[in-house]
Design a protein around this motif. Structure first.
Motif, PDB file in Angstrom:
ATOM      1  N   GLY A 107       1.126  -1.254  -0.014  1.00 42.33           N
ATOM      2  CA  GLY A 107      -0.150  -0.358   0.207  1.00 42.33           C
ATOM      3  C   GLY A 107       1.279   1.185  -0.195  1.00 42.33           C
ATOM      4  O   GLY A 107       2.426   1.247   0.191  1.00 42.33           O
ATOM      5  N   PRO A 108      -0.142   2.562  -0.567  1.00 40.55           N
ATOM      6  CA  PRO A 108       0.999   3.643  -0.765  1.00 40.55           C
ATOM      7  C   PRO A 108       1.504   4.209   0.791  1.00 40.55           C
ATOM      8  O   PRO A 108       2.503   5.208   0.819  1.00 40.55           O
ATOM      9  N   ARG A 110       3.481   2.604   2.737  1.00 42.06           N
ATOM     10  CA  ARG A 110       4.566   1.945   2.919  1.00 42.06           C
ATOM     11  C   ARG A 110       5.402   2.148   1.725  1.00 42.06           C
ATOM     12  O   ARG A 110       5.246   1.579   0.456  1.00 42.06           O
ATOM     13  N   PHE A 131       3.627   9.180 -10.336  1.00 36.58           N
ATOM     14  CA  PHE A 131       2.857   7.813 -10.472  1.00 36.58           C
ATOM     15  C   PHE A 131       2.330   7.552  -9.499  1.00 36.58           C
ATOM     16  O   PHE A 131       1.016   7.051 -10.017  1.00 36.58           O
ATOM     17  N   GLY A 132       2.751   7.703  -8.206  1.00 40.19           N
ATOM     18  CA  GLY A 132       1.782   7.500  -7.157  1.00 40.19           C
ATOM     19  C   GLY A 132       0.415   8.404  -7.231  1.00 40.19           C
ATOM     20  O   GLY A 132      -0.693   7.747  -6.129  1.00 40.19           O
ATOM     21  N   ASP A 134      -1.107   9.905  -9.121  1.00 44.06           N
ATOM     22  CA  ASP A 134      -1.697   9.349 -10.568  1.00 44.06           C
ATOM     23  C   ASP A 134      -3.169   8.454  -9.411  1.00 44.06           C
ATOM     24  O   ASP A 134      -3.687   8.015 -10.145  1.00 44.06           O
ATOM     25  N   MET A 135      -1.938   7.020  -9.169  1.00 44.27           N
ATOM     26  CA  MET A 135      -3.004   6.213  -8.307  1.00 44.27           C
ATOM     27  C   MET A 135      -3.382   6.986  -7.306  1.00 44.27           C
ATOM     28  O   MET A 135      -5.314   5.784  -7.362  1.00 44.27           O
ATOM     29  N   ARG A 179       9.625   9.434  -5.874  1.00 44.11           N
ATOM     30  CA  ARG A 179       8.845   8.684  -6.615  1.00 44.11           C
ATOM     31  C   ARG A 179       8.085   7.852  -5.545  1.00 44.11           C
ATOM     32  O   ARG A 179       7.665   8.047  -4.654  1.00 44.11           O
ATOM     33  N   ALA A 180       8.830   7.591  -4.391  1.00 43.00           N
ATOM     34  CA  ALA A 180       8.549   7.155  -3.626  1.00 43.00           C
ATOM     35  C   ALA A 180       7.880   8.490  -2.083  1.00 43.00           C
ATOM     36  O   ALA A 180       6.698   7.895  -2.262  1.00 43.00           O
ATOM     37  N   ALA A 183       4.152   9.849  -2.700  1.00 42.37           N
ATOM     38  CA  ALA A 183       3.493   8.942  -2.877  1.00 42.37           C
ATOM     39  C   ALA A 183       2.558   9.294  -0.848  1.00 42.37           C
ATOM     40  O   ALA A 183       1.601   9.094  -1.031  1.00 42.37           O
TER      41      ALA A 183
ATOM     42  N   GLN B 218       3.544  -1.546  -7.027  1.00 40.31           N
ATOM     43  CA  GLN B 218       2.823  -1.844  -5.897  1.00 40.31           C
ATOM     44  C   GLN B 218       3.021  -1.125  -4.803  1.00 40.31           C
ATOM     45  O   GLN B 218       1.836  -0.753  -3.729  1.00 40.31           O
ATOM     46  N   THR B 219       4.029  -0.603  -4.236  1.00 37.48           N
ATOM     47  CA  THR B 219       3.908   0.121  -3.459  1.00 37.48           C
ATOM     48  C   THR B 219       4.044   1.837  -3.413  1.00 37.48           C
ATOM     49  O   THR B 219       3.802   2.114  -2.487  1.00 37.48           O
ATOM     50  N   LEU B 220       3.041   2.142  -4.956  1.00 39.21           N
ATOM     51  CA  LEU B 220       3.216   3.134  -4.779  1.00 39.21           C
ATOM     52  C   LEU B 220       1.774   3.251  -5.465  1.00 39.21           C
ATOM     53  O   LEU B 220       1.159   4.116  -5.712  1.00 39.21           O
ATOM     54  N   GLY B 221       0.749   2.260  -4.475  1.00 44.73           N
ATOM     55  CA  GLY B 221      -0.813   1.915  -4.536  1.00 44.73           C
ATOM     56  C   GLY B 221      -1.378   2.193  -5.966  1.00 44.73           C
ATOM     57  O   GLY B 221      -2.834   1.795  -5.827  1.00 44.73           O
ATOM     58  N   LEU B 226      -5.328  -0.636 -12.608  1.00 47.69           N
ATOM     59  CA  LEU B 226      -4.492  -0.269 -13.089  1.00 47.69           C
ATOM     60  C   LEU B 226      -2.854  -1.042 -13.281  1.00 47.69           C
ATOM     61  O   LEU B 226      -1.661  -0.342 -13.971  1.00 47.69           O
TER      62      LEU B 226
END
Lengths: 307, 339
Positions: A107-108, A110, A131-132, A134-135, A179-180, A183, B218-221, B226
């Motif tokens: 999950g985002p 972590r 990216f994060g 956008d999700m 990037r990490a 998010a 996956q770690t970015l959600g 998607l």
């Protein structure tokens, strides 16, 4: 310290000696809320060599904005530990709590930075960092601006339109960190992120990471096999032992902050280094194949010596 | 640097030369066999019949039979036939095929109602395009899902494998019964020949996407849909494009079978017709046209592909910008296109 030089057994414990400032810092750290908790954590999986117990009964609590390093010999399950927290690897027993909530899959909250470069090669740097966001369904304009800010923060703002393959290894890892972080995770997991970099780039990245950690509300779990890196970065070091991966010791690093590269020579650093060495590389037992001299006979002419 | 070194690319200036040699060498071999009289030439083409009644000028005889006739005529005191070494009719020399290649487009069809060569070619391309497009339209999404969801793959792939081993031509009669005798059953054969392989190949390519990219996403959600749309699909798109390029070659194989199903049509009809008239130079010309169309398609697709997936390039590509503009005009900057 003078006592230490007289008595070898107290020298071995020299790493436990903390200056007042360091002790005060740890007292303050322990008052912060626990953000990550591993309870009786075990992880087993099937591999080619049969069933492997990568982690066994790990109990650890990490406080908010702590920087923890995990270190241990190869095969001690330190990477598995990061993957379990990330939710990429299912646990066999026990559980992980983040902010009191049990972890159930990735999950985002972590974020993770991997050793291999995992930037999306078909996206520009801005799109990668976005990216994060956008999700999470953020709209284009603000997401773009925020991504650009993160890129600026890791010093790559002017490369926002480049693709990952145009960057060096160190730059790629900086984008991966941006990037990490973009998010918005509570915990940043870093699995030997600088392992593939050359020594000077690595030192630079360590300094960057400390700078980022100082300025961003983030708790970091940093996996490494490099003892100097662990001491330089960590508040506390979790030492794992191999087969099965169990906690050997959870150590408070006595080196004062802010950390600088020239602290390598300080007695606290050396004491810590010596202790880690003794934990990870215990004195070799006689006849261990790794340490026996090679069975060489002279293959060169007499007098043609190089050493 | 030597030109031939193990696993070393030759210097750039030689690459064109090597490309030309790739075609020049087979052509040289063909020319040698055609024009050098003592190479092969297993027959004799009669130039003068002599006094043997049944032999006509232009007739081709096996060398042994010709010798027998000569001996027979000589011993009987008659004028022996004479001739020159020749290859069988089925191996025309390059210049004859070259002439046929040109002539095929300028000569009207022998029978009234038959199609011109270019009309046959258009028909073939239509068949293959429709069959392949239909197959891709279903197989690409299905393969993407099979490669992404192992459960779905286990549920479909055994059956797909089962049908894949049935030769598509075996369905010919069935296709005619279902779709009639014109274009439709032929499209059906091309579809059947391509589809099942395409599903498996696509799923295989999708499965080769670097799992580390999936974990990072996956770690970015990213989750499920998607993950498939935003990571798996773009990650394997260049490889899927290449797979498609190779599979078009397969589709051409089935085209020739498909065109003899029902009413014979297209370039295959032209080939069969010309073979019936023993115009083998025309047959070769037609086969070469298929080869040329294939080569041209492949080179064009490879040219577009290299620019379409511009993130592999160091400099910006106008082709990519153009396609990006076609897909999403708002995002790409159309003013930067100068095609």
């Amino acid at each position: 310290m003078s006592l230490a030089s007289q008595n070898p057994s107290s020298l071995d414990l020299a790493y436990r000696v903390q200056s007042e400032a360091v002790a005060a810092r740890f007292t303050k750290l322990h008052t912060r809320p626990v953000i990550l908790q591993a309870e009786h954590l075990s992880c087993e999986f099937d591999s080619e060599r049969g069933r492997v117990t990568a982690l066994r009964d790990i109990n650890v609590s990490i406080h908010r904005r702590e920087l923890m390093c995990v270190i241990g010999p190869s095969g001690c399950g330190k990477s598995t530990f990061a993957r379990v927290i990330a939710g990429l690897q299912p646990v066999s027993a026990g559980r992980i709590l983040v902010d009191g909530q049990p972890v159930n899959g990735p999950g985002p909250d972590r974020g993770m930075v991997f050793q291999g470069y995992t930037l999306f090669p078909w996206l520009t740097l801005t799109q990668n960092v976005r990216f994060g966001l956008d999700m999470q369904g953020r709209s284009d304009g603000p997401a773009d601006r925020e991504a650009r800010q993160w890129l600026d923060l890791v010093g790559l703002g002017k490369f926002h339109d480049s693709y990952p393959h145009q960057l060096s290894g160190g730059m790629k890892q900086r984008v991966a960190i941006a990037r990490a972080l973009a998010a918005g995770p509570k915990i940043l997991l870093m699995d030997e992120p600088f392992g593939a970099l050359d020594p000077s780039t690595r030192a630079q990245m360590q300094a960057h990471l400390l700078e980022i950690w100082r300025n961003v509300d983030i708790t970091i779990v940093f996996i490494t096999h490099d003892m100097d890196e662990a001491i330089l970065l960590a508040d506390r070091i979790l030492v794992l032992k191999a087969n099965p991966g169990e906690v050997q010791e959870f150590i408070e690093v006595p080196v004062p902050r802010p950390r600088r590269l020239d602290q390598f020579a300080t007695p606290e650093f050396q004491a810590m280094r010596k202790h880690l060495d003794s934990l990870i590389h215990p004195a070799p037992s006689a006849g261990a194949p790794d340490h026996a001299p090679l069975p060489f006979i002279r293959l060169t002419q007499a007098g043609d010596d190089v050493e | 640097m030597p030109l031939f070194a193990v696993r070393r690319e030759p210097p750039a200036r030689y690459r064109w030369l090597l490309w030309v040699l790739a075609f020049a060498l087979p052509l040289a071999m063909w020319s040698a066999i055609s024009y050098v009289p003592w190479l092969w030439h297993p027959q004799v083409k009669i130039t003068d019949a002599g006094s043997v009644a049944w032999i006509k000028p232009g007739l081709r005889l096996d060398r042994a039979d010709f010798q027998a006739q000569v001996t027979k005529a000589s011993s009987a005191g008659l004028v022996p036939p004479s001739g020159e070494p020749a290859n069988p009719l089925y191996l025309p020399p390059p210049h004859a095929v070259g002439r046929a290649l040109y002539g095929a487009f300028t000569t009207p069809p022998t029978l009234k109602g038959d199609l011109w060569l270019h009309e046959s070619i258009v028909m073939s391309i239509k068949t293959i395009f429709l069959g392949f497009a239909l197959s891709s339209f279903v197989a690409l999404p299905l393969g993407l899902l099979c490669g992404s969801y192992p459960a779905l793959s286990r549920m479909t792939e055994p059956f797909v494998d089962f049908v894949r081993y049935m030769p598509a031509p075996a369905f010919g009669a069935l296709m005619v019964a279902i779709f009639g005798i014109h274009l439709e059953p032929k499209i059906g054969i091309v579809f059947l020949g391509t589809f099942f392989t395409q599903v498996l190949v696509t799923a295989g390519t999708v499965r080769r996407v670097d799992p580390a990219l999936l974990e990072a996403a996956q770690t970015l959600g990213a989750k499920r849909g998607l993950l498939v749309r935003r990571v798996i699909l773009p990650a394997c798109l260049p490889d899927l494009y290449n797979d498609t390029r190779i599979l078009i070659g397969c589709a051409w194989t089935y085209l020739v079978v498909a065109e003899v199903v029902g009413v014979s049509s297209g370039i295959t009809f032209f080939i069969n017709q010309q073979a019936k008239y023993r115009n083998f130079d025309n047959v070769y010309a037609a086969i070469m046209i298929i080869g040329l169309i294939g080569l041209a398609t492949d080179q064009l697709l490879s040219f577009i592909g290299a620019r379409l997936f511009g993130w592999k390039l160091t400099r910006r590509s106008r082709t990519r910008t153009f396609f990006a503009w076609l897909v999403a005009p708002a995002k790409a900057n159309p003013s930067s296109i100068r095609v």
